[in-house]
Write a protein that holds these residues in place. Structure first.
Motif, mmCIF file in Angstrom:
data_model
loop_
_atom_site.group_PDB
_atom_site.id
_atom_site.type_symbol
_atom_site.label_atom_id
_atom_site.label_comp_id
_atom_site.label_asym_id
_atom_site.label_seq_id
_atom_site.Cartn_x
_atom_site.Cartn_y
_atom_site.Cartn_z
ATOM 1 N N PRO A 26 1.332 -0.179 21.750
ATOM 2 C CA PRO A 26 0.530 0.849 21.077
ATOM 3 C C PRO A 26 -0.259 1.713 22.056
ATOM 4 C CG PRO A 26 -0.408 -1.335 20.752
ATOM 5 C CD PRO A 26 0.900 -1.538 21.432
ATOM 6 N N GLU A 27 -0.406 2.972 21.669
ATOM 7 C CA GLU A 27 -1.092 3.946 22.510
ATOM 8 C C GLU A 27 -2.559 4.048 22.094
ATOM 9 O OE1 GLU A 27 1.001 7.608 22.047
ATOM 10 O OE2 GLU A 27 -0.434 8.730 23.268
ATOM 11 N N LEU A 28 -2.796 3.756 20.823
ATOM 12 C CA LEU A 28 -4.134 3.894 20.280
ATOM 13 C C LEU A 28 -4.459 2.709 19.367
ATOM 14 C CD1 LEU A 28 -6.125 6.827 19.297
ATOM 15 C CD2 LEU A 28 -5.525 5.464 17.340
ATOM 16 N N ALA A 29 -5.732 2.283 19.392
ATOM 17 C CA ALA A 29 -6.192 1.206 18.512
ATOM 18 C C ALA A 29 -7.201 1.785 17.527
ATOM 19 C CB ALA A 29 -6.837 0.093 19.325
ATOM 20 N N VAL A 30 -7.183 1.261 16.308
ATOM 21 C CA VAL A 30 -8.113 1.710 15.278
ATOM 22 C C VAL A 30 -8.856 0.487 14.746
ATOM 23 C CG1 VAL A 30 -8.375 2.998 13.118
ATOM 24 C CG2 VAL A 30 -6.392 3.421 14.576
ATOM 25 N N VAL A 31 -10.174 0.599 14.599
ATOM 26 C CA VAL A 31 -10.953 -0.468 13.979
ATOM 27 C C VAL A 31 -11.437 0.031 12.624
ATOM 28 C CG1 VAL A 31 -12.942 -2.006 14.183
ATOM 29 C CG2 VAL A 31 -11.693 -1.320 16.242
ATOM 30 N N LEU A 32 -11.085 -0.711 11.564
ATOM 31 C CA LEU A 32 -11.413 -0.283 10.204
ATOM 32 C C LEU A 32 -12.712 -0.921 9.740
ATOM 33 C CD1 LEU A 32 -7.840 -0.589 8.710
ATOM 34 C CD2 LEU A 32 -8.994 1.475 9.542
ATOM 35 N N GLY A 33 -13.627 -0.111 9.236
ATOM 36 C CA GLY A 33 -14.926 -0.598 8.786
ATOM 37 C C GLY A 33 -14.907 -1.125 7.359
ATOM 38 N N SER A 34 -16.095 -1.513 6.870
ATOM 39 C CA SER A 34 -16.268 -2.061 5.518
ATOM 40 C C SER A 34 -15.635 -1.170 4.470
ATOM 41 C CB SER A 34 -17.751 -2.145 5.147
ATOM 42 O OG SER A 34 -18.446 -2.910 6.058
ATOM 43 N N GLY A 35 -14.801 -1.749 3.630
ATOM 44 C CA GLY A 35 -14.220 -1.007 2.529
ATOM 45 C C GLY A 35 -13.101 -0.063 2.951
ATOM 46 N N LEU A 36 -12.816 0.010 4.260
ATOM 47 C CA LEU A 36 -11.805 0.958 4.737
ATOM 48 C C LEU A 36 -10.511 0.252 5.138
ATOM 49 C CD1 LEU A 36 -14.118 3.196 6.992
ATOM 50 C CD2 LEU A 36 -13.694 3.375 4.552
ATOM 51 N N GLY A 37 -10.467 -1.061 4.930
ATOM 52 C CA GLY A 37 -9.328 -1.862 5.374
ATOM 53 C C GLY A 37 -8.003 -1.431 4.773
ATOM 54 N N GLY A 38 -8.058 -0.737 3.605
ATOM 55 C CA GLY A 38 -6.850 -0.275 2.937
ATOM 56 C C GLY A 38 -6.056 0.708 3.775
ATOM 57 N N LEU A 39 -6.717 1.299 4.785
ATOM 58 C CA LEU A 39 -6.013 2.218 5.676
ATOM 59 C C LEU A 39 -4.822 1.541 6.351
ATOM 60 C CD1 LEU A 39 -9.016 4.003 7.432
ATOM 61 C CD2 LEU A 39 -7.379 5.036 5.878
ATOM 62 N N GLY A 40 -4.897 0.217 6.400
ATOM 63 C CA GLY A 40 -3.809 -0.547 7.010
ATOM 64 C C GLY A 40 -2.474 -0.341 6.316
ATOM 65 N N ASP A 41 -2.515 0.012 5.033
ATOM 66 C CA ASP A 41 -1.271 0.196 4.273
ATOM 67 C C ASP A 41 -0.501 1.428 4.688
ATOM 68 O OD1 ASP A 41 -2.486 -1.818 2.904
ATOM 69 O OD2 ASP A 41 -3.110 -0.558 1.211
ATOM 70 N N SER A 42 -1.197 2.359 5.369
ATOM 71 C CA SER A 42 -0.555 3.653 5.605
ATOM 72 C C SER A 42 0.412 3.638 6.787
ATOM 73 C CB SER A 42 -1.625 4.724 5.822
ATOM 74 O OG SER A 42 -2.460 4.341 6.892
#
Ligand code: HPA
Length: 286
Positions: A26-42
């Motif tokens: 991976p070139e970039l890492a993303v940390v998902l905050g409270s309530g934003l974990g659904g971004l993982g589905d995208s």
């Protein structure tokens, strides 16, 4: 550096394990905050690793925070996403909280996008806005709880790093553009994030103090990770979803609560997903 909990050797062993197990770069890492974990589905082409399966990695404990490392693609780009992060208020040391940044660095990741839920201090802000982080106030860091405290390992970064330049302007501009392109329904703000360790929400007097100090939003994460990522030479970009407004009146009938934070996350989940996906697929680092 500092302790065994985030030593070069530990971070390197985890990085090697992940590279070998996933075969991803991976070139970039993303940390998902409270309530934003659904971004993982995208992400497409996903590979999900629960933290518990990663030798040497801490595990996450808060309701509404999952604990997975997700490898996948946004457009043609390989990214890795933390679905659930570690907070000092859970009892993790500030070294454990920031260990993943060193792992990402040693995996060859070049940039991180840190996201969080935060309380709005700036009276121009509204619930549902996003705030791109221009700068921070590291309250625990200033008084002795800095993640870089301890002996410094030069392989991970310099002894006395700058923090006047933590948040990368180019990435931030591209993120703002992504919110615009995707018609994000809230306003896109640019402001100062103040990190307080939590888990208590702020008192009214504390909120008033934080405003006089120059903060626009307050939360319980992101800054330790930003400091350690910057120390290691990663490009850093961060934003807050304003999930609630900090209370400034003593006789208010309302109070800050985790449910409201999660609800606002839900409310904006789809729009955040499209904006962040757009950013991930389109950003350029040079
Ligand atoms: N204060 C601290 N952390 C938070 C808040 C808040 O009001 N909202 C979401 N995270």
């Amino acid at each position: 550096a500092g302790t065994e909990e985030n030593s070069y050797e530990r971070a390197d062993a985890i990085a090697r394990y992940l590279l070998e197990r996933t075969g991803r770069r991976p070139e970039l890492a993303v940390v998902l905050g409270s309530g934003l974990g659904g971004l993982g589905d995208s992400l497409t082409d996903r590979q999900v690793l629960p933290y518990a399966e990663i030798p040497g990695f801490p595990t996450s404990t808060v309701a509404g925070h999952q604990g997975n490392l997700i490898f996948g693609k946004a457009g043609d780009r390989d990214v890795v996403l933390m679905q659930g992060r570690f907070h000092a208020y859970e009892g993790y040391s500030v070294h454990q909280v920031t260990l993943p940044m060193r792992v990402f660095h040693l995996m060859g990741v070049r940039a991180v996008l840190l996201t969080n839920a935060a309380g709005g201090l700036n009276r121009d802000y509204a619930v549902g806005d996003v705030m791109l982080i221009r700068d921070h106030l590291n309250l625990p860091g200033l008084v002795g709880c800095n993640p870089l405290r301890g002996p410094n390992d030069e392989r991970l970064g310099p002894r006395f790093p700058s923090t006047s330049d933590v948040y990368d302007k180019r990435m931030r501009d591209q993120l703002a553009e992504a919110f615009k392109q995707c018609n994000f329904p809230g306003a896109t703000r640019l402001g100062v994030y103040v990190y307080q360790q939590g888990p208590c929400y702020e008192s009214v007097a504390e909120c008033r103090m934080l405003i006089t100090m120059g903060a626009d939003a307050v939360g319980m994460s992101t800054v330790p990770e930003a400091v350690v990522a910057h120390h290691a030479g990663l490009r850093v970009c961060a934003f807050s979803l304003i999930t609630n407004m900090a209370l400034l009146e003593w006789d208010s009938a309302e109070k800050a609560n985790h449910e409201e934070v999660l609800q606002t996350g839900q409310l904006r989940a789809d729009q955040l997903k499209s904006s962040v996906s757009h950013f991930l697929a389109n950003f350029s680092l040079d």
